[in-house]
Write a protein that holds these residues in place. Sequence first.
Motif, PDB file in Angstrom:
ATOM      1  N   UNK A   1      26.887 -26.618  41.335  1.00  0.00           N
ATOM      2  CA  UNK A   1      26.217 -26.087  40.258  1.00  0.00           C
ATOM      3  C   UNK A   1      27.358 -25.688  39.124  1.00  0.00           C
ATOM      4  N   UNK A   2      28.532 -25.060  39.674  1.00  0.00           N
ATOM      5  CA  UNK A   2      29.560 -24.721  38.792  1.00  0.00           C
ATOM      6  C   UNK A   2      30.201 -26.060  38.262  1.00  0.00           C
ATOM      7  N   UNK A   3      30.170 -26.945  38.997  1.00  0.00           N
ATOM      8  CA  UNK A   3      30.867 -28.429  38.518  1.00  0.00           C
ATOM      9  C   UNK A   3      30.189 -29.123  37.696  1.00  0.00           C
ATOM     10  N   UNK A   4      28.639 -29.191  37.714  1.00  0.00           N
ATOM     11  CA  UNK A   4      27.856 -29.477  37.160  1.00  0.00           C
ATOM     12  C   UNK A   4      27.901 -28.897  35.709  1.00  0.00           C
ATOM     13  N   UNK A   5      28.019 -27.633  35.529  1.00  0.00           N
ATOM     14  CA  UNK A   5      28.017 -26.858  34.519  1.00  0.00           C
ATOM     15  C   UNK A   5      29.277 -27.268  33.740  1.00  0.00           C
ATOM     16  N   UNK A   6      30.332 -27.053  34.280  1.00  0.00           N
ATOM     17  CA  UNK A   6      31.473 -27.145  33.540  1.00  0.00           C
ATOM     18  C   UNK A   6      31.967 -28.908  33.035  1.00  0.00           C
ATOM     19  N   UNK A   7      31.218 -29.955  33.701  1.00  0.00           N
ATOM     20  CA  UNK A   7      31.507 -31.275  33.340  1.00  0.00           C
ATOM     21  C   UNK A   7      32.743 -31.561  33.472  1.00  0.00           C
ATOM     22  N   UNK A   8      33.466 -31.350  34.392  1.00  0.00           N
ATOM     23  CA  UNK A   8      34.899 -32.068  34.298  1.00  0.00           C
ATOM     24  C   UNK A   8      34.988 -33.351  33.981  1.00  0.00           C
ATOM     25  N   UNK A   9      33.950 -34.411  34.345  1.00  0.00           N
ATOM     26  CA  UNK A   9      33.916 -35.573  34.049  1.00  0.00           C
ATOM     27  C   UNK A   9      34.280 -35.956  32.646  1.00  0.00           C
ATOM     28  N   UNK A  10      34.052 -34.960  31.619  1.00  0.00           N
ATOM     29  CA  UNK A  10      34.455 -34.980  30.159  1.00  0.00           C
ATOM     30  C   UNK A  10      35.941 -34.468  29.988  1.00  0.00           C
ATOM     31  N   UNK A  11      36.299 -33.805  30.836  1.00  0.00           N
ATOM     32  CA  UNK A  11      37.652 -33.236  30.407  1.00  0.00           C
ATOM     33  C   UNK A  11      38.766 -33.947  31.358  1.00  0.00           C
TER      34      UNK A  11
END
Lengths: 76, 263, 360
Positions: C38-48
């Motif tokens: 959930x945290x990863x999906x919210x943080x969207x690291x694929x964009x950073x």
Amino acid sequence: MAKFKGAIVVDIDRCKGCEVCIGACPHDVIGMSSEVNIKGYKYSYMVNPESCVGCANCAVVCPDGVITVYRKRIEQ
Amino acid sequence: MKEEVLSDIINVENLVYKKTPLMTDNILSYCPGCGHGTAHRITMEVLEELGVWKDTIGIAPVGCSVLAYEFMNVDMQQAAHGRAPALATGIKRCWPHKVVFTYQGDGDLAAIGTAETIHACNRGENIVIIFVNNGIYGMTGGQMAPTTLPGMKSSTSPYGRDVHIMGNPLKITELVAELPGVRSVTRQAVHTPGNVRKAKRAIRKAFENQLKYKEGLNFVEIVSNCNSGWKMTPVHSNKWMEENMFPYFPLGDIKVDGEIVNK
Amino acid sequence: MGELKLMKGNEAIAEAAIRAGVDAYFGYPITPQSEVIEYLMAEKPYETTGMVVLQAESEVAAINMVYGAAGTGKKAMTSSSSPGISLKQEGISYMAGAELPCVIVNVVRGGPGLGTIQPSQADYFQAVKGGGHGDYHMIVLAPASVQEMADFVTKGFDLAFKYRTPVMILSDGLIGQMMEKVIMPEHTPRWTDEEIIEKWPWATTGKPGSRERNIITSLDLDSGRQEQHNIHLQKKYKEIHENEIEFEEFMCDDADYLFVAYGSSARIAQKAIKLGREKGIKAGLLRPITLYPFPAEAIHRLAKQVKGILSLELSAGQMVEDIRLSVGCDIKVEHFGRMGGIIHSPAEALQALEDKIIGG
Ligand SMILES: Cc1ncc(C[n+]2csc(CCOP(=O)(O)OP(=O)(O)O)c2C)c(N)n1
Ligand code: SF4
Ligand code: SF4
């Protein structure tokens, strides 16, 4: 008229004698040996080399990829 | 033909067909006449012709083609039974510019790996799946597969597949064709020169799609023989396949460019 | 310098993964670890950072996605809780066999079966003894704080790549759900594709003309070679034993009695020790940080000093077996632990020490 003469070379020791190439040949070029290879399989060879036109049908269906095909244009 | 004429023809400049260097020199572990070998070879020919083999990662299944990596001369991973589409997902997501394909049998893809198959298809993983359907579990000695035909005998359906007890053959190819994530679906065969050439064109199209469109899965089924499992000679098994397998698993394109063309 | 944050253990794992330059996370929801995805999906690291985050169709698929990614030299991880970790065993065994590096987080809940969603340490055997089929081990790290949840991500990947082996972070529902202060590390950039190709020559990144094809497999049908492969794996585990054992001692110098506990139980043991010392009972704690390799020598050494050892675990007693194998002398070694998601209190733990070790 241009005509093609073909020839195949069978990697004898890799042939598994499945005979799939025989039926694939439109000119009945291929037959099976009476001898066996190192694996104990009969192997394919050109019984009627004169008829080969080098269409590569046999090589294309050979599951083991053991046939190499050559084709030469003969002017008549 | 005289010897000198033959040697005149057998000459590099007259070469028209030769095993692709993308097939290794290892002797194939398949039974005589088994379609796996041809399916391997045309896949490798396509990668050679497209010039993408340097950037290709293939995935071998569990089944007779478990050793596909011994024969396909590209980087390969070997997956647990049925999990190839999950591996492919992991690879392709991390290396979107690489060419990724799985090579799977019917037991692998349509029984134990059904979930991985359907979900990779549904997510539209940008990969190619090559699915060799021989209607049987070849590797383990001829047991019933999800694609075993009604009435067909196998070592676990010795009196023939009774669909009331064992269920009907699963047409997973038609099933995945329904999924929006799947771009193209086709069913081919490799037992005659004409079929091999068609199948190769279909495989080429699937890889071209992967390269051209950055999303969507491309699915190629090859209906094939298992002469050992079917207990027939290779030539007879091909005839039997035409007469029995093709009516149930008809050849041809099922989905092209995202549109179902044949139900 | 890092960054101070207040976070749940599960969130700390996720944030640390982004900062550690992890390439891919594949997971499937299960309590009490769903916050990771959930945290990863919210943080969207694929964009950073470009990190891939994907919810798989099952834990089986998730671990096999990790296999695929790891086979290309990427830092790939997954997390789950007990029932999901059972499903991953197939993939873990294959990864151990194929020598693939990865990090697997188990936020343990009570079992067997669907059990409970409350904290437990009953997956110890599964984690340290193999878990899946075949002769293999994972390196198992046991965090006892939110800080360690974060720190062990980087540590886990370092070990995983050093030894080409799966590493498990064996946490539990308590550490996963607990909020604590944590200093997050600076961002480490993800390896570039070029770096990966250079660093990991075994990776399947596409075969250039200049090398043989790379093959990732756990299969070798030749028994002779398969035995050699197993011997090689065992050598690796021996090396891991020689180099990577980690543990922490707490008030052991003058201890008459010893608690051995990891993770959340270690925190409870510390409190029990303080309670005991108020009553004049001098107990200490040995906290294994690596459960595999197990700190057997340290226990062996302390066993010569103390009169008895109590293994404190949220289970019916699993690690206690390894403690018994380690002591090498005739002292009392007992287990105390609650099960089913109940967490022992410090007072209970101290009472157990008095009853089973001091008095018994
Ligand atoms: C988890 C697991 N279950 C069962 C097997 C045994 N097994 C190996 S191959 C196979 C069937 C393969 O059949 P299919 O996918 O149709 O491929 P074929 O051999 O016919 O090409 C089975 C059941 C296995 N290796 N792993
Ligand atoms: S198809 Fe190939 S393997 Fe079979 S008999 Fe002909 S040459 Fe031999
Ligand atoms: S058992 Fe069947 S599928 Fe397997 S190699 Fe033989 S013919 Fe092919």
